[in-house]
Design a protein around this motif. Structure first.
Motif, mmCIF file in Angstrom:
data_model
loop_
_atom_site.group_PDB
_atom_site.id
_atom_site.type_symbol
_atom_site.label_atom_id
_atom_site.label_comp_id
_atom_site.label_asym_id
_atom_site.label_seq_id
_atom_site.Cartn_x
_atom_site.Cartn_y
_atom_site.Cartn_z
ATOM 1 N N LEU A 27 0.611 -1.628 -0.062
ATOM 2 C CA LEU A 27 0.050 -0.060 0.635
ATOM 3 C C LEU A 27 0.866 1.072 -0.221
ATOM 4 O O LEU A 27 0.703 2.169 -0.511
ATOM 5 C CB LEU A 27 -0.663 0.213 1.571
ATOM 6 C CG LEU A 27 -2.329 1.267 0.878
ATOM 7 C CD1 LEU A 27 -2.820 1.227 0.032
ATOM 8 C CD2 LEU A 27 -2.855 0.945 2.797
ATOM 9 N N THR A 30 3.309 0.347 -3.443
ATOM 10 C CA THR A 30 2.477 0.848 -4.718
ATOM 11 C C THR A 30 1.636 1.617 -4.773
ATOM 12 O O THR A 30 0.718 1.298 -6.133
ATOM 13 C CB THR A 30 2.593 -0.375 -5.805
ATOM 14 O OG1 THR A 30 1.566 -1.223 -5.320
ATOM 15 C CG2 THR A 30 4.000 -0.668 -5.583
ATOM 16 N N GLY A 31 1.017 1.780 -3.625
ATOM 17 C CA GLY A 31 -0.652 2.510 -3.056
ATOM 18 C C GLY A 31 -1.596 1.592 -3.772
ATOM 19 O O GLY A 31 -2.708 2.335 -3.432
ATOM 20 N N PHE A 32 -1.451 -0.164 -3.745
ATOM 21 C CA PHE A 32 -2.657 -0.800 -3.677
ATOM 22 C C PHE A 32 -1.911 -1.409 -3.125
ATOM 23 O O PHE A 32 -1.571 -2.311 -2.574
ATOM 24 C CB PHE A 32 -3.209 -0.773 -5.303
ATOM 25 C CG PHE A 32 -2.148 -1.314 -6.143
ATOM 26 C CD1 PHE A 32 -2.168 -2.904 -5.318
ATOM 27 C CD2 PHE A 32 -1.683 -1.040 -6.855
ATOM 28 C CE1 PHE A 32 -0.734 -3.017 -6.447
ATOM 29 C CE2 PHE A 32 -0.251 -1.754 -7.776
ATOM 30 C CZ PHE A 32 -0.345 -2.540 -7.595
ATOM 31 N N ASP A 67 -13.041 2.543 -1.806
ATOM 32 C CA ASP A 67 -11.833 2.794 -1.986
ATOM 33 C C ASP A 67 -11.901 1.711 -4.111
ATOM 34 O O ASP A 67 -12.130 1.078 -3.409
ATOM 35 C CB ASP A 67 -10.362 2.408 -1.775
ATOM 36 C CG ASP A 67 -10.034 3.485 -0.513
ATOM 37 O OD1 ASP A 67 -10.267 4.874 -0.707
ATOM 38 O OD2 ASP A 67 -9.922 3.034 0.888
ATOM 39 N N PHE A 88 -7.211 -0.049 -3.992
ATOM 40 C CA PHE A 88 -6.401 1.903 -4.104
ATOM 41 C C PHE A 88 -6.753 2.163 -2.830
ATOM 42 O O PHE A 88 -7.613 3.047 -2.812
ATOM 43 C CB PHE A 88 -6.265 2.174 -4.943
ATOM 44 C CG PHE A 88 -5.453 1.930 -6.100
ATOM 45 C CD1 PHE A 88 -4.937 2.194 -6.834
ATOM 46 C CD2 PHE A 88 -6.029 1.003 -7.274
ATOM 47 C CE1 PHE A 88 -3.861 2.277 -7.732
ATOM 48 C CE2 PHE A 88 -5.392 0.579 -8.437
ATOM 49 C CZ PHE A 88 -4.206 1.060 -8.439
#
Length: 380
Positions: A27, A30-32, A67, A88
């Motif tokens: 998270l 890579t943001g997810f 999200d 995300f």
């Protein structure tokens, strides 16, 4: 809508329960959060956890995610064109409707969000598996064992979810290294196998699985949250009443009380109590595992019954479940005893049943318990 899955270690999930959400390193990096469709989960399992059979699958209801989820390519080496769901944002624990043991090559049973019985059975199996000292494969399911608590039948038994014959149950229970052969039969139609085992001299008990929503709340006063050690004296007194005359009673009771601390290592446990003149006279336990919670070990001291203490404990448990984001609260109650009627009057519906089967006892006191903490005796 099909469920999404996230594979992780049990300790990672327990930490997420305390935090209210799962925030893996991906998270921040890579943001997810990496998720999988059911037919894909073997790929991250082989890549990230080769050979591991002690993991859990988080069964995620996509409708409970705030999200966005986007279908995107995986990593180099994945089949061409294969796309994985990526969340995300953090994964809320309240979006996880079940936590299922991942023990390949066995196919995991993934309950739907609206399957109250499936979710209840998943919680019971997963709790036993995650806290066990050893888990062995047997025909139709697994054997859980813990030599530290040999007097606890709940910690030393078969848990079977695929249909097998009575002779197979008997052979597996005898050969699994259990202190005393015992099994839980959870598949639909297991009553025939239970009847066959009863004909062979096994003790058989039907257990009702009951469920209700955490809301609306029950009226009346509430029990208080306590440290589990505060209820040990109540548990011990109850076991001594129930097991009077058992050989090695002190050791048996010490094991039955001492085992309980392990539950909080794998699910979020809240102990609730009612006091009279400073002394605990009624208690119960709530176990939260994502969006599903279980009420366990509700007991009232005989001299304190008839004063609404059971209602206070249950009301506090439902409050806590709702505050934790649970939409489903489950429990188990013997089909031939009165407590299930008491729970039915408080909004619990019977959604199915399981069968507890135990081989004839070679001697009194071999293994004495099949329930957690104390029996459901909440009523009054």
């Amino acid at each position: 809508m099909s469920p999404l899955l996230h594979l992780c270690e049990p300790a990672t999930w327990r930490a997420a329960l305390a935090a209210g959400a799962l925030r893996p390193p991906s998270l921040a990096g890579t943001g997810f959060v990496h998720l999988s469709h059911p037919e894909q989960v073997h790929l991250p399992a082989a890549r990230l956890f080769p050979g591991r059979r002690d993991l859990v699958l988080l069964v995620v209801d996509p409708a409970r995610l705030a999200d966005p989820v986007r279908e995107e390519p995986g990593v180099p080496g994945d089949p061409d064109g294969l796309r994985f769901p990526h969340l995300f944002g953090p994964l809320p624990t309240a979006a996880v409707v079940a936590v299922v043991p991942y023990r390949p090559p066995a196919e995991p049973v993934l309950p739907r969000p609206d399957d109250a019985l499936g979710r209840a059975l998943a919680l019971s199996l997963s709790l036993r598996t995650r806290r066990a000292a050893e888990v062995r494969d047997v025909p139709g399911g697994v054997a859980v064992l813990d030599p530290r608590f040999r007097c606890s039948r709940d910690d030393n038994r078969l848990v079977l979810w695929e249909p097998v014959a009575a002779a197979t149950v008997a052979a597996a229970a005898t050969g699994a290294g259990l202190p005393h052969p015992a099994a839980t039969l959870t598949w639909t139609g297991a009553d025939g196998v239970a009847a066959d085992l009863a004909g062979r001299g096994w003790q058989v008990e039907q257990v009702l699985v009951m469920a209700r929503s955490a809301t609306p709340p029950l009226p009346g006063r509430r029990a208080e949250e306590v440290d589990q050690r505060a209820v040990h004296a109540l548990w011990e007194a109850g076991w001594r009443r129930d097991l009077a005359g058992e050989p090695d009673l002190d050791e048996v009771v010490a094991q039955l009380v001492g085992r309980e601390h392990r539950n909080d290592a794998v699910v979020a446990v809240t102990d609730l109590a009612v006091r009279e003149e400073g002394r605990v006279v009624a208690a119960g336990q709530l176990r939260v595992d994502g969006a599903t919670a279980a009420v366990e070990s509700v007991v009232t001291e005989p001299a304190a019954r008839g004063r609404g203490h059971g209602d206070a404990v249950l009301a506090a448990a439902l409050d806590r479940a709702a505050a934790s984001g649970c939409d489903l609260v489950v429990l188990e109650a013997a089909a031939d005893d009165w407590p299930w009627h008491w729970y039915a009057r408080r909004g619990f519906d019977t959604v199915g049943s399981t069968w507890e089967v135990t081989a004839p006892r070679a001697r009194l006191g071999a293994v004495v318990d099949q329930a957690g903490g104390a029996t459901h005796d909440s009523s009054r």
